[in-house]
Motif scaffolding. Sequence first.
Motif, PDB file in Angstrom:
ATOM      1  N   LEU A 128       4.228   1.208   0.502  1.00  0.00           N
ATOM      2  CA  LEU A 128       3.944   2.295   1.407  1.00  0.00           C
ATOM      3  C   LEU A 128       4.611   2.248   2.987  1.00  0.00           C
ATOM      4  O   LEU A 128       5.357   3.253   3.484  1.00  0.00           O
ATOM      5  CB  LEU A 128       2.587   2.552   1.670  1.00  0.00           C
ATOM      6  N   GLU A 169       6.279   7.582  -1.313  1.00  0.00           N
ATOM      7  CA  GLU A 169       5.127   7.486  -0.036  1.00  0.00           C
ATOM      8  C   GLU A 169       3.805   7.888  -0.935  1.00  0.00           C
ATOM      9  O   GLU A 169       2.718   7.341  -0.725  1.00  0.00           O
ATOM     10  CB  GLU A 169       5.290   8.058   1.163  1.00  0.00           C
ATOM     11  N   ALA A 196       8.469   3.010   2.670  1.00  0.00           N
ATOM     12  CA  ALA A 196       8.597   4.517   2.580  1.00  0.00           C
ATOM     13  C   ALA A 196       8.279   5.332   3.750  1.00  0.00           C
ATOM     14  O   ALA A 196       9.372   6.052   4.237  1.00  0.00           O
ATOM     15  CB  ALA A 196       7.578   4.899   1.207  1.00  0.00           C
ATOM     16  N   LEU A 197       7.217   4.900   4.449  1.00  0.00           N
ATOM     17  CA  LEU A 197       7.119   5.597   5.929  1.00  0.00           C
ATOM     18  C   LEU A 197       8.119   5.234   6.957  1.00  0.00           C
ATOM     19  O   LEU A 197       8.572   6.199   7.736  1.00  0.00           O
ATOM     20  CB  LEU A 197       5.839   5.295   6.217  1.00  0.00           C
TER      21      LEU A 197
END
Length: 380
Positions: A370, A311, A373-374
Amino acid sequence: MNFDFSDDQKFLRDEARKFLEAQCTSAHVRAVLDDDGMSHNDEVWQKIVEMGWLGAAIPEEYGGLGLGMLELCVIAEELGRVLAPVPFGSSAYFFAETIKLAGSDEQKAEWLPKVADGSIVGCLATTEGPGALSASNVHTTAKDGVLSGTKVPVTDGDIATHAVVLAKEGSGAGLYVVALDQDGVSRTSLKTIEPTRSHAEITFNNASATRLVPQEGNGLKPYEGNGMVLLEQIMDRAAVLLAFEQLGGASRCLEMATDYAKERHAFGRPIGGNQAIKHKLADIYVKNEVARSNAYYGAWALSTDAAELPEAAAAARVAASEAFWFASKENIQTHGGMGFTWEVDCHLYYRRAKLLAVQAGSPAVWKEKLVSALETKNAA
């Protein structure tokens, strides 16, 4: 938590800046841009090799300086400030980091010392055309140490002596090191928006190749088909380093725009006194600071092998790409009519900003990473 660099790292940054401002001027960059026969500035490259920077993050046991990833981030930012027309990133961010992560001890001992002393120039060859990279669109094949297929575009592919190549392997993919000076390899230089960083199409026709065999650890086992898993980790590491290079370019654009706004007079006063120009400069500053915060977070995650690296790398990559593009565009606008001319250096930074934004995946790809990943973090 303090994410700032140490005094020693700041000293390295200052010394690197002094060196590059003297040895890598815009004239050195333009020499490559103006000469279709030049793929890079070898004079600048040899001086960088002599400085030992290629070995900054390579362990001493493999011929490097053994400094660490933070020091490499510092160097990357300074190289970005001067738009260094050299294959540093391909060798240090991609090739060397791939060998460190995916190579056996014997393979590290074979290739890392040669990267550190500049006797080989490495690159990473993964893509085979437009579109997001996945195992399903890898058509290059490897069998019994022989590799065939075409990779395009390959950054610094016409300069490199060795390449790490992603090749189809069963239902997955593997990573192979290929010497590019053999009969089974042909290369064609490509024209891009940024000629000071060369690109090539590389065709492999039964070329001899060595499969990288990672040591057990980092959640990996040396089995066939793990190339995509390794590549994700390699790209995360390279993304942070590229973010620092972009940050260096964005910072220099702000300096150029600010200096011009102070010096250029219109109607008897500096144009920097106009509210519209002030807003442009303030907007660049804000985006640069957001990018710097994310880059520093990425550097921390990279240097500590933190679980947050995916991230952090994606956030750094997205923020730095946006900041560099915006800064290079607004730098041109601040310079007005002069900013669009060949004689002013603004276009050099705009070219590099557009190129770095798509190297190792476009901003859209990194935004998706991103988000993923979050989502993974929040679901845990």
